[in-house]
Design a protein around this motif. Structure first.
Motif, short mmCIF file in Angstrom:
data_model
loop_
_atom_site.label_atom_id
_atom_site.label_comp_id
_atom_site.label_asym_id
_atom_site.label_seq_id
_atom_site.Cartn_x
_atom_site.Cartn_y
_atom_site.Cartn_z
N GLU A 284 0.82 -1.22 0.00
CA GLU A 284 0.00 0.00 0.00
C GLU A 284 0.85 1.25 0.00
OE1 GLU A 284 -3.92 1.73 2.33
OE2 GLU A 284 -2.66 0.21 3.28
N THR A 285 1.97 1.24 0.74
CA THR A 285 2.82 2.44 0.82
C THR A 285 4.12 2.27 0.04
OG1 THR A 285 3.92 1.62 2.82
CG2 THR A 285 1.91 2.93 3.11
N GLY A 286 4.40 1.03 -0.36
CA GLY A 286 5.66 0.80 -1.06
C GLY A 286 6.87 0.77 -0.15
N ASP A 287 6.61 0.70 1.15
CA ASP A 287 7.72 0.66 2.09
C ASP A 287 8.19 -0.78 2.34
OD1 ASP A 287 7.68 3.42 2.43
OD2 ASP A 287 6.13 3.28 4.01
N ASN A 288 9.42 -0.87 2.82
CA ASN A 288 10.01 -2.16 3.19
C ASN A 288 10.49 -2.10 4.64
OD1 ASN A 288 9.83 -3.35 0.53
ND2 ASN A 288 11.51 -1.99 -0.05
N ALA A 289 10.59 -3.29 5.29
CA ALA A 289 11.06 -3.34 6.67
C ALA A 289 11.66 -4.72 6.97
CB ALA A 289 9.92 -3.05 7.66
N VAL A 290 12.54 -4.72 7.91
CA VAL A 290 13.14 -5.98 8.36
C VAL A 290 12.31 -6.54 9.51
CG1 VAL A 290 15.17 -7.03 9.42
CG2 VAL A 290 15.45 -5.31 7.62
#
Length: 423
Positions: A284-290
Motif C-alpha cells: 500500500e505504501t511501497g515501504d520495506n522493513a526488516v
C-alpha cells in the motif's frame, strides 16, 4: 592385533604340519592356514558384521549434521473486501529461520554415534574370532575322522591277515568251520563302524567346505598332526585373558553410547532457540522493513521424564549384560579347559599303559595262535583291544585340539602350551 589372528590360528589352533601344496580350492590336501584364510574371505557373518560397521559409520556421520534452516513466505491483508481487495494493501514477508541447539546436545549426539561405531567395529572383531574358532574346530573334526578311518582300516587288515592261517587250521582239523564265520563277523562289524565313520566324515567335510564358502568339498583330504600336545597354562590365566575378548571389550563402547543417550534424554527438556530474520513489503505504501523474531519453547508439559527413566535403566542394564556375557564365556572356557585337561590325562594312560600293553599282548597271542596255544576268540579280542585303545587315543587327541581352538577363540590369542617344540 586382530588383523593377525588368522595367521596365529594357523600356527596355534592345532599342531599341523604345513603341506607343500598351496591349499587352493581344488588342491588335493587342505592345510589349516588355507582353511582359515578362505573362511575369513567367504564368511557371510563377517560380511554382515562389515555392513554393521558401515551402518554405524553412516549413523555417526548423521549424528553430527546441523539442523537445516527454514525459509517461509507470508502474505497478509490480501484478497479481502474493500480496501483489502486484491493485493493492493497486502503485506508480504520472506523469512529465514534457524534453530540453534544449546546445552551440548549436538556433542552428546555425536558421542553416541561414535560409541555406536566403536561397538560395531569391536563386534566385527568378535565375529572374526568366532569364524576362526569354528573353522579350526571343523578342520580338527575332519582330521580326526580321517585318522579314525585309518585305524579301522588297519584293524580290518589285521583281522583279514588271520584268514589264511585260519583256513589252514580248519583244513588240518585244528579249528572248526565256525571260527571262519566268527572272523568274518568280526571283520564285518569293523567295516560297519568304518562306514558309519565315513558318513560322519562326509558331514564334517561338508561343514568345513561351507565355512570356506563352498557348497561341496573341493579338497581330497586335510593335512595335519593330532598327536602333538602340551601342558596348558592355569585356568586363572585363561579367565584373565577372556576380559580382552571383543565380546566383552565392546561393552565399554556400549556403555559410552548409552551414557550419551541418557545425557541426550536429560538435555532434551532444555529449550533450543530459533532465530528468524525476514524482509517485509508493504504494497500500500511501497515501504520495506526488516522482521526479526526469536522463539523458545516452554517445557511445561513434556519434560521427557519417560525417556530419561528409560535411558537410565538402559545404562544400568549394561553392567548386568556385560557380567552375564562374561559368565557365559567363562563357562564355555571352563568346559573346554576341563575337556583339555581330561584329554591329557586320558592320553597319558593310553600312551604309557593301554596302547603298548595291548600291542604286546596282541603280538604274543597272535604268535601263540599260530602255534595252537590260543583260540581265535582270544586273537580277535586282543586285536580289538589294540584298536579300541588307538581309537580312544584319536578321540582324546581330537578333543584336546578342539578345546584348544575353543579357548583360543575366547581369549583372542594363541593358547600357549608348554612343550619342547614351538607351537
Amino acid at each position: 592385533m586382530f588383523s593377525k589372528i588368522a595367521t596365529r590360528f594357523a600356527c596355534a589352533s592345532v599342531l599341523f604340519v604345513s603341506s607343500s601344496l598351496t591349499g587352493e580350492a581344488h588342491s588335493q590336501t587342505l592345510t589349516m592356514g588355507a582353511a582359515l584364510q578362505r573362511a575369513l574371505a567367504a564368511s557371510p557373518r563377517l560380511t554382515a558384521a562389515e555392513r554393521d560397521v558401515g551402518i554405524a559409520r553412516g549413523q555417526r556421520i548423521q549424528s553430527g549434521a546441523l539442523i537445516n534452516p527454514e525459509i517461509s513466505y507470508e502474505q497478509d491483508n490480501s484478497f479481502g473486501s474493500g480496501a483489502y481487495r486484491g493485493t493492493r494493501s497486502a503485506e508480504t514477508t520472506l523469512q529465514v529461520s534457524q534453530m540453534f541447539e544449546l546445552w551440548g546436545k549436538r556433542d552428546a549426539r555425536i558421542a553416541a554415534g561414535q560409541a555406536g561405531f566403536d561397538a560395531a567395529g569391536i563386534g566385527r572383531q568378535a565375529v572374526r574370532l568366532e569364524v576362526l574358532s569354528e573353522t579350526a574346530i571343523a578342520f580338527v573334526s575332519v582330521l580326526g575322522l580321517q585318522r579314525r578311518i585309518q585305524i579301522l582300516d588297519e584293524q580290518i587288515e589285521a583281522i583279514d591277515k588271520i584268514s589264511p592261517l585260519l583256513q589252514r587250521r580248519v583244513e588240518a582239523g585244528a579249528s572248526s568251520i565256525a571260527e571262519t564265520g566268527r572272523a568274518e563277523v568280526a571283520s564285518a562289524l569293523v567295516k560297519a563302524d568304518r562306514e558309519r565313520t565315513r558318513s560322519s566324515l562326509a558331514s564334517a567335510r561338508r561343514e568345513l567346505a561351507i565355512l570356506m564358502g563352498d557348497g561341496a568339498p573341493k579338497f581330497a583330504a586335510v593335512s595335519g598332526r593330532l598327536e602333538v600336545t602340551g601342558k596348558p597354562p592355569t585356568f586363572q590365566s585363561v579367565v584373565a585373558a577372556i576380559d580382552a575378548n571383543p565380546q566383552l571389550v565392546r561393552w565399554k563402547a556400549i556403555y559410552a553410547q548409552r551414557n550419551a543417550e541418557l545425557l541426550l534424554a536429560r538435555l532434551k527438556p532444555y529449550p533450543d532457540v530459533t532465530v528468524s530474520a525476514g524482509w517485509r513489503r508493504f504494497n500500500e505504501t511501497g515501504d520495506n522493513a526488516v522482521r526479526l523474531s526469536l522463539s523458545v519453547p516452554i517445557p511445561v508439559f513434556d519434560q521427557n521424564q519417560g525417556n530419561i527413566l528409560s535411558a537410565q535403566e538402559s545404562l544400568a542394564k549394561t553392567a548386568a549384560e556385560r557380567q552375564g556375557n562374561r559368565n557365559t564365556l567363562i563357562v564355555v572356557a571352563g568346559r573346554a579347559y576341563d575337556s583339555l585337561q581330561g584329554s591329557l590325562r586320558e592320553l597319558t594312560i593310553l600312551r604309557e599303559t593301554a596302547i603298548p600293553k595291548s600291542r604286546d599282548a596282541a603280538d604274543a597271542i597272535s604268535e601263540g595262535y599260530g602255534q595252537g596255544r590260543y583260540s581265535l576268540l582270544e586273537v580277535l579280542d586282543a586285536q580289538a583291544s589294540v584298536a579300541q585303545a588307538r581309537l580312544r587315543e584319536q578321540e582324546a587327541q581330537q578333543n584336546f585340539h578342539v578345546a584348544v581352538a575353543t579357548i583360543e577363540g575366547l581369549v583372542g590369542n594363541p593358547f600357549a602350551l608348554a612343550r619342547g617344540s614351538a607351537r
